[in-house]
Scaffold this active site. Structure first.
Site, PDB file in Angstrom:
ATOM      1  N   HIS A 190      42.334 132.754  -7.949  1.00  0.00           N
ATOM      2  CA  HIS A 190      42.172 133.883  -7.310  1.00  0.00           C
ATOM      3  C   HIS A 190      40.117 134.075  -8.287  1.00  0.00           C
ATOM      4  O   HIS A 190      39.691 135.584  -8.122  1.00  0.00           O
ATOM      5  CB  HIS A 190      42.557 134.960  -8.610  1.00  0.00           C
ATOM      6  CG  HIS A 190      42.678 134.962  -9.786  1.00  0.00           C
ATOM      7  ND1 HIS A 190      43.104 134.140 -11.148  1.00  0.00           N
ATOM      8  CD2 HIS A 190      41.804 135.553 -10.919  1.00  0.00           C
ATOM      9  CE1 HIS A 190      43.251 134.769 -12.208  1.00  0.00           C
ATOM     10  NE2 HIS A 190      41.712 135.227 -11.792  1.00  0.00           N
ATOM     11  N   ASP A 203      48.253 129.413  -7.699  1.00  0.00           N
ATOM     12  CA  ASP A 203      46.664 130.510  -8.147  1.00  0.00           C
ATOM     13  C   ASP A 203      46.019 129.390  -9.143  1.00  0.00           C
ATOM     14  O   ASP A 203      45.724 128.902  -9.977  1.00  0.00           O
ATOM     15  CB  ASP A 203      47.177 130.972  -9.346  1.00  0.00           C
ATOM     16  CG  ASP A 203      45.885 132.179  -9.602  1.00  0.00           C
ATOM     17  OD1 ASP A 203      45.187 131.595  -8.853  1.00  0.00           O
ATOM     18  OD2 ASP A 203      45.570 133.294 -10.429  1.00  0.00           O
ATOM     19  N   GLY A 217      38.245 136.877 -17.741  1.00  0.00           N
ATOM     20  CA  GLY A 217      36.798 135.754 -17.763  1.00  0.00           C
ATOM     21  C   GLY A 217      37.060 134.814 -18.669  1.00  0.00           C
ATOM     22  O   GLY A 217      36.327 133.428 -18.792  1.00  0.00           O
ATOM     23  N   SER A 228      40.012 133.201 -17.284  1.00  0.00           N
ATOM     24  CA  SER A 228      41.171 133.156 -16.128  1.00  0.00           C
ATOM     25  C   SER A 228      40.259 131.935 -15.706  1.00  0.00           C
ATOM     26  O   SER A 228      39.261 131.450 -15.489  1.00  0.00           O
ATOM     27  CB  SER A 228      40.264 133.874 -14.676  1.00  0.00           C
ATOM     28  OG  SER A 228      41.793 135.074 -14.907  1.00  0.00           O
ATOM     29  N   GLY A 229      40.944 130.764 -15.449  1.00  0.00           N
ATOM     30  CA  GLY A 229      40.703 129.353 -14.746  1.00  0.00           C
ATOM     31  C   GLY A 229      40.776 128.484 -16.014  1.00  0.00           C
ATOM     32  O   GLY A 229      40.628 126.955 -15.518  1.00  0.00           O
TER      33      GLY A 229
HETATM   34  N1  ARG Z   1      42.622 137.366 -14.368  1.00  0.00           N
HETATM   35  C1  ARG Z   1      42.426 137.084 -16.088  1.00  0.00           C
HETATM   36  C2  ARG Z   1      40.989 136.473 -15.661  1.00  0.00           C
HETATM   37  O1  ARG Z   1      40.532 136.591 -14.303  1.00  0.00           O
HETATM   38  C3  ARG Z   1      42.536 136.445 -16.812  1.00  0.00           C
HETATM   39  C4  ARG Z   1      43.778 136.907 -17.404  1.00  0.00           C
HETATM   40  C5  ARG Z   1      44.399 136.452 -18.516  1.00  0.00           C
HETATM   41  N2  ARG Z   1      45.367 137.712 -19.448  1.00  0.00           N
HETATM   42  C6  ARG Z   1      46.195 137.304 -20.409  1.00  0.00           C
HETATM   43  N3  ARG Z   1      46.667 138.475 -20.596  1.00  0.00           N
HETATM   44  N4  ARG Z   1      46.167 136.334 -20.407  1.00  0.00           N
HETATM   45  O2  ARG Z   1      40.048 136.444 -16.334  1.00  0.00           O
END
Ligand code: ARG
Length: 451
Positions: free
Chosen positions: A258, A305, A399, A401-402
């Protein structure tokens, strides 16, 4: 004062204007001399004490610096190899990340640790790390890097001699099931660069030991130190941090699909390494982005993902930048065990990214628990894994993510358990972080990268 006045009076009439100005400026001289005279005669005791103390401190500093440069400890690396005759070679030994390799390496490292800890070198020994296990007629040839701390005054020959003697005397008599053929023991000293290279090329190794101070959160948590999470990368769109990623080889990173939603042109992406976003330790251009073919930008179920990033040139592995280990597809990370998630993500929901890498300790939550009605009510599929706390507070956030979710095995080697994927806000009760389950995609990663 009186004398002075006399002098002053005496010149007034007989001197030329130039002589007069000179004499006028120097006319206070005698008084100054008298005052200095008195001052030295009656130097106050505290001044003497200050002078004595400063001299002592300066001397101590000089002596300290001299001894530091002459005798401070330095790491020395050695390569030891020997034949183990009590074990038959297993093709699984070829890969460092197999259970078989881990098991035998651990036995060998424990044996070496016992050998050196029980010898006069116990204070000098730091660690041993098996770098390869190869087939050899009569058994398995183990190749090990040994790290010692010697004083810089200890000569290289003496240190080598001590280690060699301990190996020859004790390796064979050590009490494990491993049988070492003594005639095959060979020991060579490696220079720092070679030793560093050998260790940095092994995945999941952390070069220093870091102690953890309690529970930390990415949200408001403690920042990471240099070299603490050397596999952490930042992937950046037009030079701005967008997502975390993990180094899995010198050419490949793994991250979340994503992160590239609608933005798959590799030329706009770069990767940076090191605990600070600005300035980074290294920066690389991106050559290719491989998003999982079944991931969809439009279906919001967070399935598949995962994405791979191929770099345009190889990362130069150092103690601060190198790869994490990928687990075998069959590996099971048990529920309730401790992991670490790291990233430059927001400190609160909808917050901004930070410049210094942060870390948080989270626990693996079983899918059964995570799928409960009051948690994620069935949204967790087999390719996902939950980690965090049902009471909330500690979590990854936007932030992150990944980025990596990692766990150390019993040899102290770090494995990639998950990839930060999604969550309902951040740190909310009953809404733990959801990660891509790396073991589920292990074969997919192998099919694209050969790793
Ligand atoms: N989707 C989020 C990103 O793009 C990360 C989300 C992780 N969220 C969490 N509550 N662990 O950075």
């Amino acid at each position: 004062m009186l004398r002075c006045c006399t002098v002053r009076c005496g010149i007034r009439d007989s001197a030329s204007p130039r002589q007069r100005s000179f004499l006028l400026t120097s006319q206070w001289y005698p008084e100054i001399v008298i005052q200095m005279d008195r001052a030295t005669k009656r130097m106050e005791p505290w001044k003497i004490a200050v002078i004595v103390v400063s001299v002592i401190v300066a001397l101590a500093l000089i002596i300290g610096l001299i001894t530091y440069f002459l005798c401070h400890d330095q790491d020395r690396y050695y390569n030891a190899s020997f034949l183990i005759t009590s074990v038959n070679y297993d093709p699984q030994y070829e890969r460092q990340t197999t259970e078989e390799f881990r098991h035998l390496s651990q036995e060998i490292e424990t044996m070496l640790s016992a050998v050196f800890k029980g010898s006069f070198l116990s204070k000098r020994y730091i660690r041993s790390h098996v770098v390869s296990l190869s087939p050899e007629p009569g058994g398995v040839l183990a190749n090990v890097v040994l790290v010692f701390k010697f004083a810089s005054t200890d000569s290289e020959e003496t240190s080598w001699g001590h280690i060699n003697r301990v190996l020859h005397r004790r390796l064979q008599t050590s009490s494990t099931f491993l049988n070492v053929d003594q005639s095959t023991i060979s020991l060579t000293e490696l220079n720092k660069e070679k030793g560093d290279n050998l260790l940095n090329n092994c995945c999941g190794i952390r070069r220093q030991t870091f102690s953890f101070a309690g529970v930390e959160r990415i949200i408001g948590g403690q920042r990471a130190r240099d070299g603490e999470w050397p596999w952490q990368a930042s992937i950046q769109l037009d030079g701005i941090h967008r997502c975390g990623a993990s180094v899995i080889s010198n050419m490949w990173l793994v991250t979340a699909a994503h992160c590239f939603r609608g933005l798959r042109n590799p030329r706009r992406w770069t990767a940076s390494f090191g605990v600070l976003l600005r300035p980074p330790k290294q920066k690389k251009l991106v050559q290719r982005i491989i998003v999982h073919e079944r991931y969809s930008d439009f279906v919001l179920d967070h399935e598949y993902d995962i994405a791979l990033v191929e770099l345009a040139s190889a990362i130069e592995f150092t103690s601060d930048v190198h790869s994490v280990c990928l687990p075998e597809a069959s590996h099971v990370f048990p529920e309730n065990t401790s992991c670490f998630v790291t990233g430059w993500g927001a400190l609160k929901n909808d917050g901004r990214s930070v410049n210094e890498l942060r870390q948080a300790e989270v626990k693996i939550i079983s899918t059964a628990t995570c799928n409960r009605r009051q948690v994620y009510g069935g949204a967790i599929s087999p390719g996902m894994l939950c980690a965090g706390y049902l009471e909330g507070q500690v979590d990854a956030c936007q932030g992150d993510s990944g980025g990596p979710l990692v766990q150390a095995n019993s040899r102290g080697i770090w494995y990639l358990v998950g990839i930060v994927s999604w969550g309902d806000e951040c740190g909310k009760a009953n809404k733990p972080g959801v990660y891509v389950r790396v073991t589920y995609y292990r074969n997919w990663i192998n099919s694209k990268t050969g790793l």
